[in-house]
Design a protein around this motif. Sequence first.
Motif, PDB file in Angstrom:
ATOM      1  N   GLU A  74       7.989   2.649  -1.819  1.00 44.57           N
ATOM      2  CA  GLU A  74       8.699   2.920  -1.759  1.00 44.57           C
ATOM      3  C   GLU A  74       9.099   4.369  -2.679  1.00 44.57           C
ATOM      4  O   GLU A  74       9.130   3.445  -4.051  1.00 44.57           O
ATOM      5  CB  GLU A  74       9.997   2.175  -2.169  1.00 44.57           C
ATOM      6  CG  GLU A  74      11.620   2.333  -1.900  1.00 44.57           C
ATOM      7  CD  GLU A  74      12.632   1.746  -1.428  1.00 44.57           C
ATOM      8  OE1 GLU A  74      12.327   0.795  -1.794  1.00 44.57           O
ATOM      9  OE2 GLU A  74      13.936   2.817  -1.339  1.00 44.57           O
TER      10      GLU A  74
ATOM     11  N   ALA B  79       8.391   5.534   2.979  1.00 41.76           N
ATOM     12  CA  ALA B  79       8.447   4.265   2.634  1.00 41.76           C
ATOM     13  C   ALA B  79      10.112   4.182   2.418  1.00 41.76           C
ATOM     14  O   ALA B  79      10.278   2.890   1.802  1.00 41.76           O
ATOM     15  CB  ALA B  79       7.265   3.610   2.034  1.00 41.76           C
TER      16      ALA B  79
ATOM     17  N   ASP C  27       3.263   8.869   3.007  1.00 38.18           N
ATOM     18  CA  ASP C  27       4.555   9.634   3.955  1.00 38.18           C
ATOM     19  C   ASP C  27       5.395   9.920   2.891  1.00 38.18           C
ATOM     20  O   ASP C  27       6.415  10.221   2.940  1.00 38.18           O
ATOM     21  CB  ASP C  27       4.660   8.219   4.432  1.00 38.18           C
ATOM     22  CG  ASP C  27       6.218   8.607   5.107  1.00 38.18           C
ATOM     23  OD1 ASP C  27       6.765   7.614   6.342  1.00 38.18           O
ATOM     24  OD2 ASP C  27       5.757  10.483   6.183  1.00 38.18           O
TER      25      ASP C  27
ATOM     26  N   LEU D 182       2.734   4.334   9.230  1.00 33.01           N
ATOM     27  CA  LEU D 182       4.332   4.881   9.365  1.00 33.01           C
ATOM     28  C   LEU D 182       5.116   5.286  10.877  1.00 33.01           C
ATOM     29  O   LEU D 182       6.009   5.227  11.377  1.00 33.01           O
ATOM     30  CB  LEU D 182       5.055   4.482   8.082  1.00 33.01           C
ATOM     31  CG  LEU D 182       4.871   4.024   6.802  1.00 33.01           C
ATOM     32  CD1 LEU D 182       6.005   4.913   6.380  1.00 33.01           C
ATOM     33  CD2 LEU D 182       5.428   3.250   7.454  1.00 33.01           C
TER      34      LEU D 182
ATOM     35  N   SER E  73       7.888  -0.866   0.167  1.00 31.16           N
ATOM     36  CA  SER E  73       7.962  -0.135   0.721  1.00 31.16           C
ATOM     37  C   SER E  73       9.006  -0.664   1.730  1.00 31.16           C
ATOM     38  O   SER E  73       8.833  -2.349   2.119  1.00 31.16           O
ATOM     39  CB  SER E  73       6.804  -0.593   2.303  1.00 31.16           C
ATOM     40  OG  SER E  73       6.951   0.174   3.541  1.00 31.16           O
TER      41      SER E  73
ATOM     42  N   GLY F 108      -1.688   2.511   2.302  1.00 29.13           N
ATOM     43  CA  GLY F 108      -1.744   3.155   3.257  1.00 29.13           C
ATOM     44  C   GLY F 108      -2.838   4.265   3.662  1.00 29.13           C
ATOM     45  O   GLY F 108      -3.818   3.608   4.318  1.00 29.13           O
TER      46      GLY F 108
ATOM     47  N   THR G  95       2.510  -1.660  -2.739  1.00 29.56           N
ATOM     48  CA  THR G  95       2.822  -1.493  -1.421  1.00 29.56           C
ATOM     49  C   THR G  95       3.562  -2.150  -0.395  1.00 29.56           C
ATOM     50  O   THR G  95       4.116  -2.392   0.542  1.00 29.56           O
ATOM     51  CB  THR G  95       1.496  -0.877   0.147  1.00 29.56           C
ATOM     52  OG1 THR G  95       0.471  -0.255  -0.738  1.00 29.56           O
ATOM     53  CG2 THR G  95       1.798  -0.258   1.287  1.00 29.56           C
TER      54      THR G  95
ATOM     55  N   GLU H 133      -1.558  -2.874   9.407  1.00 33.47           N
ATOM     56  CA  GLU H 133      -0.150  -1.935   9.573  1.00 33.47           C
ATOM     57  C   GLU H 133      -0.575  -0.298   8.207  1.00 33.47           C
ATOM     58  O   GLU H 133       0.570  -0.911   7.200  1.00 33.47           O
ATOM     59  CB  GLU H 133       0.521  -3.139   8.805  1.00 33.47           C
ATOM     60  CG  GLU H 133       0.624  -3.809  10.199  1.00 33.47           C
ATOM     61  CD  GLU H 133       1.752  -5.214   9.912  1.00 33.47           C
ATOM     62  OE1 GLU H 133       2.968  -4.566  10.499  1.00 33.47           O
ATOM     63  OE2 GLU H 133       1.786  -5.864   8.902  1.00 33.47           O
ATOM     64  N   SER H 134      -1.579   0.462   8.260  1.00 38.13           N
ATOM     65  CA  SER H 134      -0.767   1.196   7.595  1.00 38.13           C
ATOM     66  C   SER H 134      -0.351   2.339   7.980  1.00 38.13           C
ATOM     67  O   SER H 134       0.321   3.213   6.860  1.00 38.13           O
ATOM     68  CB  SER H 134      -3.085   2.123   6.998  1.00 38.13           C
ATOM     69  OG  SER H 134      -3.664   1.995   8.316  1.00 38.13           O
TER      70      SER H 134
ATOM     71  N   ASN I 267       1.828   5.317   5.080  1.00 37.06           N
ATOM     72  CA  ASN I 267       2.299   3.645   4.375  1.00 37.06           C
ATOM     73  C   ASN I 267       2.345   3.826   3.062  1.00 37.06           C
ATOM     74  O   ASN I 267       1.609   4.235   2.715  1.00 37.06           O
ATOM     75  CB  ASN I 267       2.876   2.110   5.461  1.00 37.06           C
ATOM     76  CG  ASN I 267       3.439   1.200   4.627  1.00 37.06           C
ATOM     77  OD1 ASN I 267       4.967   1.514   4.458  1.00 37.06           O
ATOM     78  ND2 ASN I 267       3.771  -0.188   4.183  1.00 37.06           N
TER      79      ASN I 267
ATOM     80  N   LYS J  39       6.866  -2.040   6.270  1.00 35.71           N
ATOM     81  CA  LYS J  39       6.170  -3.101   5.825  1.00 35.71           C
ATOM     82  C   LYS J  39       5.503  -3.492   4.477  1.00 35.71           C
ATOM     83  O   LYS J  39       4.932  -2.041   4.236  1.00 35.71           O
ATOM     84  CB  LYS J  39       5.178  -2.365   7.222  1.00 35.71           C
ATOM     85  CG  LYS J  39       5.087  -1.438   7.501  1.00 35.71           C
ATOM     86  CD  LYS J  39       3.835  -0.996   8.773  1.00 35.71           C
ATOM     87  CE  LYS J  39       4.382   0.216   9.687  1.00 35.71           C
ATOM     88  NZ  LYS J  39       3.256   0.001  11.047  1.00 35.71           N
TER      89      LYS J  39
ATOM     90  N   THR K 259       1.128  -3.241   4.146  1.00 34.97           N
ATOM     91  CA  THR K 259      -0.415  -2.683   4.605  1.00 34.97           C
ATOM     92  C   THR K 259      -1.174  -3.559   3.929  1.00 34.97           C
ATOM     93  O   THR K 259      -0.787  -4.772   2.776  1.00 34.97           O
ATOM     94  CB  THR K 259      -0.406  -1.386   3.802  1.00 34.97           C
ATOM     95  OG1 THR K 259       0.959  -0.129   4.820  1.00 34.97           O
ATOM     96  CG2 THR K 259      -1.780  -1.568   4.468  1.00 34.97           C
TER      97      THR K 259
END
Lengths: 95, 494
Positions: free
Chosen positions: B126, B92, B80, B44, B136, B157, B133, B41-42, B123, B139, B141
């Motif tokens: 935030e 994120a 991101d 977005l 976020s 990410g 991470t 899950e890296s 990812n 999700k 990562t």
Amino acid sequence: MKITSQDVEYVANLARLKIHDDEKDKLIADIESIIEFADVLSEVDTENIEPTYHAIKAQNVLREDIVTNNYDRDELLSNAPSKQDGCFEVPKVVE
Amino acid sequence: MNYYDLTAHEIHELLVKKEVTSVEVTNSVIERAEKTEPYIESYLERTFECAVNTARKVDEKIAKGEDISPLEGVPAALKDNLCTKGVKTTCASKMLENFVPCYDAFVVKKIKEQNSPVLGKLNMDEFAMGSSTETSYFKTTKNPYDINKVPGGSSGGCAAAVCAGSAVYALGSDTGGSIRQPASFCGVVGLKPTYGLVSRFGCVAFASSLDQIGPITRDVTDCANVLNSIVAHDELDSTSLDIPKVDYTKALTGDIRGMKIGIAADYIQDGINEDVKKAFLSAAETFKALGAQVGEYTMKAAKYALPAYYIISGAEASSNLARFDGIRYGYRSKKYEDLTELYKNTRSEGFGAEVKRRILVGTYALSAGYYDAYYKKAQKIRTVIINDFNEQFEKFDFIITPTTLSTAFSIGEKIENPLEMYLNDLCTVSVNIAGLPAISIPCGFDSGGMPIGLHIIGKALSEETILRAAYAFEQNTRFNKKRAIVKNKEGREI
């Protein structure tokens, strides 16, 4: 440094943040521990030390007062939560 | 051969020899991403189609007999918080969940000029606030070496994608260690350049005097090539340095004979994981064996770097994040009676807990009555730290520390305790405070097989020195050759 509920409310207002009752206690405790962590800085004698705001020597950069960019207004407004007639729409500010 | 396992320079060689096309390489990385993403899950946002189009363009160039640059046709991805025109850039955060920039960040423009197929946005914690991470909004990562563990942060990410093979290289950002720490946790290479070397235009600001964008790659050669492509003066970043262009690949000589290296006595003490300590001391021996002289140093101001960092970065973040007010872009609350309520509800609903915490700490430190004791004091400590480093660089060509005192921790282990989380940055923050360049490279694995990172710090604008040192170490140890075997929750290879 002891942080009170009033301190956090005051600062939250400055930062335009709302703190809900159920998050208040933990938030106050967290912020207090971080500020306390920073209190160790007072150990250092900095009487004759100047603050550094830019680690690498920086100089203010100026340019000619001429319009050099050309953005499309609709593109710039494309992320606006609310818009009207090419402007950002906001709640009434002045009575 | 799995093309997704290769470095950029290995791919470049194959492209030039016409043994593979960029489309084949890009599809290999895309397939790898599709296979690993359910576990890691890296990403977005994925821009796979666009990436293949770029790859096709590069293949046409090669077919016509044109020369290609080292990164042309090599699939990459972006953290991101780097604005990409027409592609969601969320940091994120719920605050920017649907934000689509109408311009490219300077570094994004540079990567596109290189014709690197851009696979998507990665990812992060935030607004870059975090070391795992986990903050976020979307999700968490996972670390490709162990999906129960964090990849580090805030560029988690990026590090996870490069580690897993779902991007060949990535661009991350580093404010207190956010490139180097995840690189260390994921066994890849991450470099934070000298402050001002890489333009921050289009990078969503967290702490303006500390933020820098840098490469996350599989080896030091790729790092030098990516650095070459993103370093340039930019008029749109008033802190961008205007200095003669350097070819960082020329530093990759492998020769460090006679260089003087300082090793941090402060960090090899209580709190350091035994395996990390062993790997770090072994790295020092490797440097000695390569002909360098190693000496110990102690930084007077070492214990003040972390508290100073949280004051300075919090204060700058409180200013920078004031722009998220629900007026011109981003999230706007549905509940408000007047402007003040619009601001408060928007920001309270749009920001996560860690972001709010840091804004509040920063606002407090800047407020009347506390400004001198906290913000101004922290900036004076900054001077002390810079002087401390300058003293070391009179004796040493570069200094080394472990990148972190432990290897990747478990997801959920530290998220409830901010101060414990902040300790992850212990070895890295002083570098941002002083604006220095630093690189993290893999230097071993712990008893559980988790990567350990070696942190090399140089004086301002000495990227060539730290790359030279990193390359010499890498070529004589080859930790960079290891590839993570991604396993599912049952421990089976995916």
